[in-house]
Write an enzyme that holds these catalytic residues in place. Structure first.
Site, PDB file in Angstrom:
ATOM      1  N   LYS A 184      -8.436   0.676  14.969  1.00  0.00           N
ATOM      2  CA  LYS A 184      -7.181   0.351  14.272  1.00  0.00           C
ATOM      3  C   LYS A 184      -7.084   1.040  12.911  1.00  0.00           C
ATOM      4  O   LYS A 184      -6.054   1.633  12.586  1.00  0.00           O
ATOM      5  CB  LYS A 184      -7.068  -1.167  14.136  1.00  0.00           C
ATOM      6  N   THR A 226      -8.822   3.637  11.882  1.00  0.00           N
ATOM      7  CA  THR A 226      -8.781   5.079  12.143  1.00  0.00           C
ATOM      8  C   THR A 226      -7.367   5.523  12.498  1.00  0.00           C
ATOM      9  O   THR A 226      -6.888   6.565  12.021  1.00  0.00           O
ATOM     10  CB  THR A 226      -9.757   5.433  13.281  1.00  0.00           C
ATOM     11  N   ARG A 279      -6.858  -2.585   3.472  1.00  0.00           N
ATOM     12  CA  ARG A 279      -7.772  -3.567   2.889  1.00  0.00           C
ATOM     13  C   ARG A 279      -9.083  -2.891   2.486  1.00  0.00           C
ATOM     14  O   ARG A 279      -9.448  -1.849   3.024  1.00  0.00           O
ATOM     15  CB  ARG A 279      -8.092  -4.674   3.892  1.00  0.00           C
ATOM     16  N   LYS A 294     -20.636  -4.851  12.509  1.00  0.00           N
ATOM     17  CA  LYS A 294     -19.482  -3.967  12.688  1.00  0.00           C
ATOM     18  C   LYS A 294     -19.687  -2.588  12.075  1.00  0.00           C
ATOM     19  O   LYS A 294     -19.207  -1.583  12.564  1.00  0.00           O
ATOM     20  CB  LYS A 294     -18.240  -4.639  12.065  1.00  0.00           C
ATOM     21  N   ALA A 318      -9.108 -11.647   8.931  1.00  0.00           N
ATOM     22  CA  ALA A 318      -7.983 -12.231   9.669  1.00  0.00           C
ATOM     23  C   ALA A 318      -8.398 -13.384  10.559  1.00  0.00           C
ATOM     24  O   ALA A 318      -7.556 -14.195  10.938  1.00  0.00           O
ATOM     25  CB  ALA A 318      -7.287 -11.163  10.504  1.00  0.00           C
ATOM     26  N   PHE A 328      -8.019  -7.520  12.812  1.00  0.00           N
ATOM     27  CA  PHE A 328      -8.311  -7.902  14.192  1.00  0.00           C
ATOM     28  C   PHE A 328      -7.088  -7.733  15.084  1.00  0.00           C
ATOM     29  O   PHE A 328      -6.261  -6.856  14.862  1.00  0.00           O
ATOM     30  CB  PHE A 328      -8.887  -9.311  14.247  1.00  0.00           C
ATOM     31  N   PHE A 336     -10.288   8.728  24.681  1.00  0.00           N
ATOM     32  CA  PHE A 336     -11.698   9.073  24.808  1.00  0.00           C
ATOM     33  C   PHE A 336     -11.837  10.160  25.882  1.00  0.00           C
ATOM     34  O   PHE A 336     -10.993  10.265  26.792  1.00  0.00           O
ATOM     35  CB  PHE A 336     -12.531   7.851  25.211  1.00  0.00           C
ATOM     36  N   TRP A 345      -9.100  10.581  15.714  1.00  0.00           N
ATOM     37  CA  TRP A 345     -10.539  10.573  15.428  1.00  0.00           C
ATOM     38  C   TRP A 345     -11.093  11.986  15.512  1.00  0.00           C
ATOM     39  O   TRP A 345     -11.875  12.412  14.663  1.00  0.00           O
ATOM     40  CB  TRP A 345     -11.256   9.656  16.425  1.00  0.00           C
TER      41      TRP A 345
END
Length: 556
Positions: free
Chosen positions: A71, A73, A94, A105, A273, A301, A381, A409
């Protein structure tokens, strides 16, 4: 492929003064924190206040999975893509917490060629905002205990102290503690607790305050305990507001950094969140809207948590109107929701994809509840097959929302142009239809039920005896007209993290609730959610080190 930290460390950053100049910000408008970080000055924020607002774009996601969704990224890549299309855009994100950074994470500065930099500094101490929040929180706790020790003028019931200390590290041993042990001069013995800094009400207050004056007013309303008659005792009552504000006076100013492609980014504040409201600061978002034509922000999230709180708490409080929402997913995550193990997600499995895509379907429906146009994007991907991508695209278009592949990415802004063009189309729609999900005039129980049934898809809500008693007390004290901030697992639409996809036939179980009067909402704790996480068996901290040259390695 290089790691994220290798890419970030090899990047050629512009001096932050040059990044600011792209937005017509002079050096006098900046408070520099070294060469590549700065805070926006109060005088600059006042100067741009009369500027026309740009358009606000929310980036949200499906429920997170071990497969990853990307998210942040996507948010960064989308802003870079707008810049590639010669659009004046800025990010409003944030700040990362040290908890997940050293926990499970990892870092939270984006990934690949869509990152904000300096990445290591952002993930660690940055400009000290989180330390200031921690200090203000714990100063309030110390002054509360000192008030009790020094005669207890406000007749505080030591069994009804609700203010908790905090630290920005996952530390399960601090969840439940005893303070005041030792001599008589060491205080009254009582049970106490720690929360992670991002769950502190001070963080929520910082992120929802509109200016320094509003910050002080919100701090003054914070309820820290109840007296022997059951009346709330506030931070103002124990004379803590001025000193807390002194600790936060610099932390309230938005931080300016840059992406790998030198797109400006305001990174400020960071409540989780799942246990808080999950959005960056109102001050940073509103400043960004005055600084650029397009503002890309994100909520924490999945959309059931972050987007719901963004719409129902932040937008309501700050009178914001989002023009579009981007919903991030991956084929791998959708197959995981369809029952495929993490080890087999690289194999084509159309049946599992069809089974798991219902999670995406529910989030699309949820965003439409708020009248906001939706663009679904898949982080592509190399293992994704054309058949899988075509299935998701058709699924989304059949439900009336735009679809775009994202390769930010791997390719940075160039990999997000398709998404940016779809977002521009969505922004052209009439966005005046935005509205919060519920009216704050409803009872607390009605507001919880609305979110549980309409957003989560629950059949209903059950309450512990403790929660029912607390709800009655909160409404009696006049807090019943506040929005609700539901603390719930991020891994499922339900409050049971093992229920993937689009669960049905379940109830949301409310364990307890309390008021965050300064932030302006009632916190509703469900299931087994905890406000102080713990470290895993193999935390990310094991891999982080500093080499002999002083370079940080293994951060992400």
């Amino acid at each position: 492929m290089k790691t994220d930290i290798e890419i970030a460390q090899e990047a050629v950053m512009l001096p932050i003064k040059e990044v600011a100049a792209k937005l017509d910000i002079s050096e006098d408008d900046l408070e520099l924190y070294g060469k590549y970080k700065a805070k926006l000055s109060d005088s600059y924020l006042k100067k741009i206040n009369s500027n026309k607002d740009g358009k606000l774009i929310l980036v949200t996601a499906i429920n997170p999975t071990p497969a990853g969704e990307g998210k942040t990224t996507t948010s960064i890549g989308l802003a870079q893509a707008f810049a590639k299309l010669d659009k004046k855009a800025i990010l409003a994100l944030r700040e990362p917490s040290l908890g997940p950074c050293f926990g499970i994470k990892g870092g939270a500065a984006g990934g690949g060629y869509s990152q904000v930099v300096p990445m290591e500094e952002l993930n660690l101490h940055f400009t000290g905002d989180f330390h200031a929040v921690t200090a203000a929180n714990n100063l309030l706790a110390a002054m509360l205990d000192n008030h009790i020790q020094q005669g207890n003028e406000k007749r505080i019931d030591t069994r009804a102290v609700i203010w908790k200390r905090c630290v920005d590290i996952n530390d399960r041993a601090l969840r439940n503690i005893v303070v005041g042990l030792g001599e008589k001069t060491d205080g009254f013995v009582r049970e106490d607790h720690f929360v992670i800094t991002v769950a502190s009400e001070i963080m929520a207050v910082l992120c929802l305050a509109s200016d320094l004056k509003d910050l002080k007013e919100r701090l003054s309303r914070i309820v820290v305990a109840y007296d022997l008659d059951g009346n709330p005792v506030t931070a103002s009552d124990i004379k803590a507001v001025g000193a807390m504000t002194a600790l936060l006076k610099d932390a309230i100013k938005p931080n300016l950094i840059q992406t790998l492609e030198h797109t400006p980014a305001l990174v400020h504040g960071g409540p989780f969140a799942n246990i808080a409201h999950g959005c960056n600061s109102v001050i940073a978002t509103k400043a960004a809207l005055k600084m650029a034509d397009y503002v890309i922000t994100e909520a924490g999230f999945g959309a059931d948590l972050g987007a719901e709180k963004f719409f129902d708490i932040k937008c309501r409080s700050a009178s914001l109107k989002p023009g579009a929402a981007v919903l991030v997913a991956t084929v791998r995550a959708l197959k995981y929701n369809g029952g495929v193990s993490k080890e087999n997600l690289g194999n084509e499995d159309l049946e599992a994809l069809k089974k798991g895509i219902v999670n995406l379907e529910k989030h699309i429906e949820n965003i439409k509840l708020y009248g906001v146009p939706v663009v679904v994007t898949l982080n592509r991907f190399s293992s994704d097959t054309d058949a899988e991508l075509d299935l998701v695209k058709k699924f989304c278009e059949d439900r009336g929302c735009r679809f775009a592949l994202s390769q930010v990415w791997e390719h940075g802004g160039d990999g997000g142009k398709e998404l940016a063009l779809k977002v521009l189309e969505a922004l052209d729609e009439n966005s005046d239809d935005f509205k919060p999900l519920y009216d704050t005039g409803l009872t607390i129980k009605e507001k919880i039920s609305t979110i549980a049934t309409k957003v989560y898809g629950a059949d209903g809500v059950s309450y512990s005896t403790k929660a029912l008693k607390q709800m009655g007390e909160l409404e009696k004290l006049g807090y019943g007209n506040l929005p609700v901030c539901i603390a719930k697992t991020q891994y499922s639409l339900s409050d049971d993290q093992t229920l993937l996809g689009r669960p049905s036939g379940f109830e949301i179980n409310v364990r307890e609730m309390y008021v965050s009067a300064g932030a302006g909402f009632v916190v509703v704790v469900t299931g087994n959610i905890m406000t102080m996480p713990g470290l895993s068996k193999n935390p990310a901290a094991y891999s982080i080190d500093v080499d002999d040259s002083g370079k940080i390695v293994g951060l992400f």
